[in-house]
Design an enzyme around this catalytic site. Structure first.
Site, mmCIF file in Angstrom:
data_model
loop_
_atom_site.group_PDB
_atom_site.id
_atom_site.type_symbol
_atom_site.label_atom_id
_atom_site.label_comp_id
_atom_site.label_asym_id
_atom_site.label_seq_id
_atom_site.Cartn_x
_atom_site.Cartn_y
_atom_site.Cartn_z
ATOM 1 N N HIS C 77 42.661 73.218 72.950
ATOM 2 C CA HIS C 77 43.342 74.511 72.957
ATOM 3 C C HIS C 77 42.915 75.328 71.737
ATOM 4 O O HIS C 77 42.563 76.502 71.852
ATOM 5 C CB HIS C 77 44.852 74.291 72.967
ATOM 6 C CG HIS C 77 45.670 75.507 72.622
ATOM 7 N ND1 HIS C 77 45.831 76.563 73.480
ATOM 8 C CD2 HIS C 77 46.362 75.839 71.500
ATOM 9 C CE1 HIS C 77 46.583 77.489 72.911
ATOM 10 N NE2 HIS C 77 46.925 77.073 71.704
ATOM 11 N N ASP C 106 22.170 101.787 70.174
ATOM 12 C CA ASP C 106 22.381 100.373 70.517
ATOM 13 C C ASP C 106 22.502 99.599 69.218
ATOM 14 O O ASP C 106 22.293 100.147 68.135
ATOM 15 C CB ASP C 106 21.210 99.825 71.351
ATOM 16 C CG ASP C 106 21.643 98.652 72.224
ATOM 17 O OD1 ASP C 106 22.526 97.879 71.796
ATOM 18 O OD2 ASP C 106 21.110 98.521 73.340
ATOM 19 N N TRP C 142 41.420 70.383 65.832
ATOM 20 C CA TRP C 142 40.257 71.264 65.662
ATOM 21 C C TRP C 142 39.698 71.155 64.248
ATOM 22 O O TRP C 142 38.563 71.537 63.999
ATOM 23 C CB TRP C 142 40.613 72.713 65.999
ATOM 24 C CG TRP C 142 41.269 73.481 64.895
ATOM 25 C CD1 TRP C 142 42.569 73.374 64.508
ATOM 26 C CD2 TRP C 142 40.666 74.453 64.039
ATOM 27 N NE1 TRP C 142 42.816 74.230 63.471
ATOM 28 C CE2 TRP C 142 41.664 74.901 63.147
ATOM 29 C CE3 TRP C 142 39.378 74.991 63.930
ATOM 30 C CZ2 TRP C 142 41.410 75.858 62.165
ATOM 31 C CZ3 TRP C 142 39.142 75.948 62.948
ATOM 32 C CH2 TRP C 142 40.147 76.369 62.079
ATOM 33 N N SER C 169 25.545 81.503 67.530
ATOM 34 C CA SER C 169 25.950 82.730 68.196
ATOM 35 C C SER C 169 26.664 83.670 67.222
ATOM 36 O O SER C 169 26.380 84.866 67.159
ATOM 37 C CB SER C 169 26.855 82.386 69.377
ATOM 38 O OG SER C 169 27.441 83.551 69.895
ATOM 39 N N SER C 170 27.582 83.103 66.427
ATOM 40 C CA SER C 170 28.323 83.946 65.490
ATOM 41 C C SER C 170 27.405 84.537 64.435
ATOM 42 O O SER C 170 27.558 85.690 64.039
ATOM 43 C CB SER C 170 29.400 83.129 64.777
ATOM 44 O OG SER C 170 30.329 82.667 65.686
ATOM 45 N N HIS C 253 39.228 78.807 55.672
ATOM 46 C CA HIS C 253 40.087 79.913 55.272
ATOM 47 C C HIS C 253 39.452 81.271 55.499
ATOM 48 O O HIS C 253 40.070 82.157 56.071
ATOM 49 C CB HIS C 253 40.680 79.770 53.883
ATOM 50 C CG HIS C 253 41.890 80.649 53.799
ATOM 51 N ND1 HIS C 253 43.087 80.297 54.363
ATOM 52 C CD2 HIS C 253 42.043 81.918 53.377
ATOM 53 C CE1 HIS C 253 43.933 81.298 54.258
ATOM 54 N NE2 HIS C 253 43.326 82.290 53.666
ATOM 55 N N GLU C 255 37.459 81.839 57.758
ATOM 56 C CA GLU C 255 37.541 81.942 59.218
ATOM 57 C C GLU C 255 38.855 82.600 59.647
ATOM 58 O O GLU C 255 38.893 83.415 60.567
ATOM 59 C CB GLU C 255 37.416 80.540 59.833
ATOM 60 C CG GLU C 255 37.740 80.448 61.315
ATOM 61 C CD GLU C 255 36.689 81.074 62.214
ATOM 62 O OE1 GLU C 255 35.565 81.295 61.729
ATOM 63 O OE2 GLU C 255 36.994 81.358 63.387
ATOM 64 N N TYR C 257 40.421 84.834 58.134
ATOM 65 C CA TYR C 257 40.295 86.285 57.951
ATOM 66 C C TYR C 257 39.271 86.887 58.885
ATOM 67 O O TYR C 257 39.376 88.063 59.241
ATOM 68 C CB TYR C 257 40.021 86.608 56.479
ATOM 69 C CG TYR C 257 41.243 86.272 55.673
ATOM 70 C CD1 TYR C 257 42.368 87.086 55.760
ATOM 71 C CD2 TYR C 257 41.326 85.110 54.934
ATOM 72 C CE1 TYR C 257 43.527 86.745 55.119
ATOM 73 C CE2 TYR C 257 42.494 84.773 54.284
ATOM 74 C CZ TYR C 257 43.592 85.596 54.378
ATOM 75 O OH TYR C 257 44.746 85.260 53.753
ATOM 76 N N SER C 268 44.323 100.014 62.260
ATOM 77 C CA SER C 268 44.101 101.192 61.413
ATOM 78 C C SER C 268 43.480 102.343 62.196
ATOM 79 O O SER C 268 43.461 103.478 61.733
ATOM 80 C CB SER C 268 43.182 100.845 60.237
ATOM 81 O OG SER C 268 43.695 99.772 59.521
ATOM 82 N N HIS C 302 44.844 75.468 49.745
ATOM 83 C CA HIS C 302 46.260 75.525 50.107
ATOM 84 C C HIS C 302 46.510 74.897 51.478
ATOM 85 O O HIS C 302 47.648 74.680 51.852
ATOM 86 C CB HIS C 302 46.821 76.954 50.032
ATOM 87 C CG HIS C 302 46.305 77.906 51.060
ATOM 88 N ND1 HIS C 302 45.976 79.201 50.765
ATOM 89 C CD2 HIS C 302 46.046 77.771 52.365
ATOM 90 C CE1 HIS C 302 45.560 79.814 51.846
ATOM 91 N NE2 HIS C 302 45.587 78.964 52.841
ATOM 92 N N HIS C 303 45.438 74.624 52.220
ATOM 93 C CA HIS C 303 45.600 73.889 53.475
ATOM 94 C C HIS C 303 45.744 72.397 53.222
ATOM 95 O O HIS C 303 45.950 71.631 54.155
ATOM 96 C CB HIS C 303 44.395 74.118 54.390
ATOM 97 C CG HIS C 303 44.241 75.533 54.831
ATOM 98 N ND1 HIS C 303 44.822 76.026 55.956
ATOM 99 C CD2 HIS C 303 43.584 76.575 54.261
ATOM 100 C CE1 HIS C 303 44.523 77.313 56.094
ATOM 101 N NE2 HIS C 303 43.780 77.667 55.063
ATOM 102 N N THR C 328 47.354 92.372 51.276
ATOM 103 C CA THR C 328 47.905 92.395 52.635
ATOM 104 C C THR C 328 49.098 93.333 52.687
ATOM 105 O O THR C 328 49.255 94.112 53.634
ATOM 106 C CB THR C 328 48.316 90.978 53.071
ATOM 107 O OG1 THR C 328 47.255 90.088 52.734
ATOM 108 C CG2 THR C 328 48.554 90.916 54.554
ATOM 109 N N LYS C 331 48.091 96.897 52.865
ATOM 110 C CA LYS C 331 47.704 97.364 54.197
ATOM 111 C C LYS C 331 48.942 97.729 55.028
ATOM 112 O O LYS C 331 48.974 98.790 55.658
ATOM 113 C CB LYS C 331 46.884 96.286 54.923
ATOM 114 C CG LYS C 331 45.574 95.975 54.224
ATOM 115 C CD LYS C 331 44.581 95.279 55.116
ATOM 116 C CE LYS C 331 43.968 96.204 56.121
ATOM 117 N NZ LYS C 331 42.981 97.118 55.557
ATOM 118 N N ARG C 450 53.910 68.499 63.475
ATOM 119 C CA ARG C 450 53.066 69.080 64.520
ATOM 120 C C ARG C 450 52.227 67.979 65.174
ATOM 121 O O ARG C 450 52.156 66.861 64.678
ATOM 122 C CB ARG C 450 52.166 70.165 63.939
ATOM 123 C CG ARG C 450 51.176 69.661 62.926
ATOM 124 C CD ARG C 450 50.480 70.783 62.183
ATOM 125 N NE ARG C 450 49.456 71.411 63.001
ATOM 126 C CZ ARG C 450 48.372 72.009 62.495
ATOM 127 N NH1 ARG C 450 48.179 72.061 61.188
ATOM 128 N NH2 ARG C 450 47.485 72.566 63.283
#
Lengths: 42, 407, 548
Positions: C77, C106, C142, C169-170, C253, C255, C257, C268, C302-303, C328, C331, C450
């Site tokens: 998932h 293009d 994951w 790809s990315s 991390h 990722e 963002y 925005s 922090h993870h 943040t 914003k 979890r």
């Protein structure tokens, strides 16, 4: 900041050359990250 | 609408705070140690700060949505930047953050101070159980999910889990600690990463193979506290609970004496002690009510390498061991689970073939099957005998001496 | 459209017929469409997996699946939603909009763009095929922490290879975006006149370029650990399992963002349109995004507060993480200031954008709580964390994607969606996403970890509510699919004007709806009224949207 390419089609040979140069540079940087990182870990 | 939900949630939390402190279904427990109570205080402090910010931010948004909609405010204003405003809403949050960081840092520093602990317990995670070694008391045992829960949690077990006491949060043998003592826990793992977490006693810390992590706890109130593994550790991650029983000091000392009194002084390694501990635990009624019925049966069994290893007693003990360590994969009926690649033991060439191969596989593990070398010779012999003589298998008896010879 | 004569060679002015159009296409609009379709399919597949999870968690005890399969579902998932859903959706939006927003015909590297897309179906074909293998799909989460992930069966090399492909790809997508933005802007389109969506993607692309190679390196080391006898991460061989977590989150991390910065760009763009007022604090929005991107590289641990780091490291990562709240917050404040004294209407894109601001902020609040290391020891790996990241990803990233599609699809197809259905879709989504995820905060605080397939009975109530919410939310998304497909794609809806929205500004609104197959073959002249940011008035004075 104010660089103005003026031509905006990727099919224009001059634009294409500039694009490919920059793309190769960026791709090279990514590849270098990968290799450098791997060497550092090994 | 979101705002309303938010307020409802805040109200729920408030109600929870006013109510019973422990085991709230809404909020962190206050817990029974100085550290958990301090953490609870920090949690509530940050929560209320965040609520305050929320009221201001969402209030402004909702007012704007109401008052500056086109039907009420047809002509938009034309401002779009303001340096002083930008500076203000950069600096003010920064100051609030500093206000949060200072107490947080203080608590963190206190948590990491494991000096001056009274004694040390080594906690080792296994797939999927915990081992507790009281280094100073020379006590050592495993703690696994209680048999009742284990039976009820099987897919399609048909058991009403609401009727199981402390479903999934009960073990055969809890970690016993004295009230008021600063105890240092050393955490490590034998296979993959696990995490040890009992919310009322302590926040979590990972148990990592090759690492020894430290933490300390000092429980202030006698009682039974429950938690579980908090780091995904494979299939039965959800089924390796932790139970801590805090006893007044005299009772703890009596418990230690019981454990120690039954310790065979000779070559008894940790595994034999595990059996002994289980027996003793049954005697003084420490072990959990539900989980003990089966393990308690072991009390009448010969302990350690006692020679009286006849087939009947091996079978009886083997059934208990099988239930604790094997049936999760190979199933109680020995049929395994083809879908998950867990082989059947019925008519298995390994179970019905030469015993040495089976002993080796249990000692060393194979593929997804973990090594069980930490079990006693007696436990291994009994479980092998059990598998070789159940479900229509008929492949003879294996004695503890056979196992010892293979080590 | 009449400049074909000057481009004598390359291409004719319409798409090829048949299936080969989609396989061979180098057109940014075609590829954008492909990316978006791909992403939508992945969202529904990943959504089905989440329904398996929520069905099993509906009540205690195991009713439907074995624990091993449950773990496969949580793992797949996440991988499908992150790499197959959210990221391709943002790339699809970038494909469609960036050339039209900066005024070029293009993307800079059209063929690379084609390869970048067509890698993805193969990557996810490999990944999803593992569901049918011996031992099943990857089940170690994951995050792929060793040693657990090394216990994966036949699926393991497929997982690694699929991630390599997604990474390639990315990276190609990111390079394409950067080169397009730096090299191909129309005259007068200076960097600080670009729409914020373009800015957000420029920063995102740099993040991708910096961290995807790190992920590729990390998973390659896993591969050699499993098959070639190295021991980067196995303690028994002298390796370090915690090192993987450091490397993974150094990727992971930023990722996070990568998944949210384009959303900031979308919001925005949408809020000023429907507030009929220019974006407040354009420059500070750009600086805030750049600061967030920078900070994202120094907060990864922090993870992993619970792995047992030295005190000094824990303090550093705690402080750095808290610091992210500042940009943040800036914003969010800027968005509110944009709305302030505007003249707002609440069409569906605006509703989703406002839903984003509300609910993302709630996710930000729980994020701030999680940043406090000593309390994180309680929150960590509990359902509180699950609630937190779903708040920033679903009503965050996913709402922004939905908002963007409602906002721009009239431009893409030339037809309006049904506003009534759109409003229904928003309200049901907004209600049931909260029903799904708000209770998970409580379950986590009460002690539910979890990634467990079964739970103690005291967590039942929260899980029942959460499961009901998840099922309704999933079903409601078909309202959206119907609205988009029937009204816009099959053109049953009202025809759209070229401006579409009264308050919309930007080059993309100067071309007809639907946008022709080729746009801006000749560079447009940038009328300052199309500039979103504060820098419009450096040249011109009266730019304000004319209220009706």
């Amino acid at each position: 900041m104010s660089e103005q390419p003026g031509k905006v089609s990727p099919h224009d040979p001059q634009v294409a050359r500039r694009n490919v140069r920059l793309a190769l540079l960026l791709g090279g940087v990514a590849l270098a990250f990968f290799v450098a990182f791997f060497v550092a870990m090994a | 609408m979101e705002k309303a939900k938010f307020q409802a949630a805040a109200a729920a939390l408030l109600a929870a705070m006013a109510g019973v402190a422990q085991a709230s279904p809404y909020n962190l427990p206050k817990g029974v140690t100085e550290l958990t109570q301090e953490v609870y205080g920090l949690h509530m402090l940050i929560f209320w700060i965040v609520c305050g910010i929320g009221v201001v931010v969402f209030g402004a948004m909702i007012y704007s949505i109401f008052a500056h909609r086109k039907s009420r405010h047809p002509k938009p204003a034309d401002f779009h930047e303001s340096i002083p405003v930008e500076i203000a809403w950069t600096v003010i949050p920064f100051i609030i953050l500093i206000g949060m960081a200072i107490p947080a840092a203080g608590t963190l520093i206190k948590m990491e101070d494991t000096e001056n602990s009274e004694f040390t317990i080594k906690v080792t995670g296994y797939q999927w159980k915990w081992q507790y070694e009281y280094i100073d008391q020379d006590i050592d045992f495993f703690s696994t999910l209680s048999t009742d829960s284990n039976e009820a949690r099987q897919l399609g077990s048909g058991v009403d889990v609401y009727k199981v006491d402390n479903y999934l949060l009960d073990v055969d043998k809890p970690l016993v600690l004295p009230v008021g003592a600063k105890v240092r826990l050393l955490l490590t793992s034998n296979d993959v990463i696990h995490a040890w977490w009992v919310p009322e006693v302590t926040g979590k810390k990972d148990a990592i193979p090759g690492y020894i992590n430290k933490m300390w706890i000092q429980i202030e109130e006698p009682g039974v506290y429950r938690g579980q593994c908090a780091e995904l550790c494979g299939r039965d991650h959800g089924f390796m609970p932790i139970v801590v029983e805090a006893l007044p000091r005299e009772e703890f000392e009596a418990w230690v004496a019981e454990q120690g009194g039954r310790m065979p002084g000779e070559d008894a390694g940790p595994p034999q002690m595990a059996s002994a501990a289980r027996v003793a635990a049954a005697d003084i009624g420490v072990a959990s009510e539900a989980g003990m019925s089966d393990a308690g049966a072991g009390a009448s069994e010969p302990v350690g390498d006692a020679p009286a290893a006849d087939q009947a007693s091996l079978m009886e003990q083997g059934e208990t061991v099988y239930g604790n360590y094997c049936s999760a994969c190979h199933q109680a009926n020995g049929q395994g689970m083809a879908a998950a690649n867990f082989p059947a033991l019925v008519d298995s060439p390994i179970v019905t073939g030469p015993a040495d191969a089976q002993i080796q596989q249990i000692l060393q593990g194979k593929g997804a099957m973990p090594a069980f070398g930490y079990l006693s010779d007696m436990d291994i012999a009994s479980v092998i005998t059990y598998t070789r003589n159940s479900w229509g298998n008929d492949a003879g008896v294996v004695t503890p001496a056979d196992v010892a010879a293979q080590r | 459209m009449s400049h074909a004569a000057t481009h004598d060679e390359h291409h004719d002015h319409g798409p090829e017929a048949g299936i080969m159009r989609w396989i061979k296409t180098t057109n940014h609009k075609d590829l954008g469409t492909l990316y978006l379709w791909f992403s939508m399919i992945m969202f529904f597949i990943g959504g089905l997996m989440s329904l398996v999870i929520r069905a099993e968690l509906f009540e205690p005890g195991l009713q439907f699946v074995q624990p091993e399969f449950f773990n496969q579902m949580t793992t797949m998932h996440a991988l499908v939603m992150i790499f197959g859903g959210v990221m391709p959706a943002f790339v699809g939006l970038a494909n469609w909009m960036i050339p039209m927003m900066v005024g070029c015909s293009d993307l800079a590297l059209p063929r690379v763009n084609n390869w970048g897309f067509w890698i993805l179906p193969f990557a996810f074909g490999l990944l999803l095929s593992t569901l049918f293998m011996d031992g099943g799909a990857p089940a170690a989460g994951w995050t792929m922490y060793p040693p657990l992930v090394l216990q994966t069966g036949d699926a393991f090399p497929f997982l690694i290879f699929a991630i390599h492909l997604m990474g390639i790809s990315s990276i190609t997508g990111a390079i394409n975006v950067i080169v397009t933005i730096l090299n191909m802007r129309a005259p007068q389109m200076t960097l600080l006149k670009m729409p914020l969506f373009v800015w957000s993607w420029l920063i995102t692309a740099y993040l991708l370029l910096a961290v995807m190679p790190v992920l590729a390196g990390a998973v390659t080391m896993l591969l050699t650990d499993k098959y070639f006898g190295t021991s980067f991460f196995t303690a028994a061989g002298g390796g370090d399992p915690v090192m993987f977590q450091h490397i993974f989150w150094f990727f992971g991390h930023p990722e996070v963002y990568i998944l949210i910065l384009p959303a900031f760009g979308i919001v925005s763009t949408i809020i000023p349109t429907f507030a009929r007022k220019r974006l407040f604090g354009y420059d500070s929005m750009v600086y805030a995004m750049a600061s967030i991107a920078f900070l994202s590289f120094i907060v990864w641990a922090h993870h992993m507060f619970t792995v047992g780091m030295p005190l000094a490291a824990e303090l550093f990562f705690m402080f750095a993480t808290m610091l992210i709240a500042v940009p943040t917050g800036v914003k969010v404040f800027n968005w509110i200031a944009t709305m302030w004294r505007g003249s707002m209407t609440f069409e569906t894109p605006m509703l989703f954008a406002l839903g984003f601001v509300f609910l993302f902020t709630i996710g930000g609040f729980s994020g701030l709580m999680l940043a406090i290391a000593p309390v994180d020891f309680q929150y960590h790996d509990s359902y509180f964390v699950v609630a937190h990241f779903h708040y920033v990803l679903v009503p965050g990233a996913v709402f922004s994607i939905i908002a963007a599609i409602y906002y721009w699809i009239p431009k893409w197809t030339g037809h309006m969606y049904n506003e009534r259905l759109g409003q229904i879709h928003f309200w049901l989504s907004a209600i049931f996403i909260n029903v799904t995820f708000f209770p998970q905060h409580f379950a986590g605080l009460a002690g539910m970890p979890r990634r467990i397939p079964d739970y103690a009975t005291q967590f039942t109530d929260w899980n029942v509510i959460s499961s009901v919410g998840a099922f309704v939310y999933f079903v409601v998304q078909f309202v959206w699919a119907y609205n988009m497909i029937v009204n816009c794609i099959m053109k049953k809806g009202e025809p759209a004007t070229s401006r579409v929205w009264e308050g919309a500004h930007g080059l993309e609104w100067t071309v007809p709806s639907p946008a022709p197959y080729h746009t801006f073959e000749e560079p447009p002249v940038l009328d300052e009224s199309e500039v979103q940011g504060a820098h419009a008035d450096e040249h011109q004075h009266e730019v304000q949207g004319k209220p009706a």
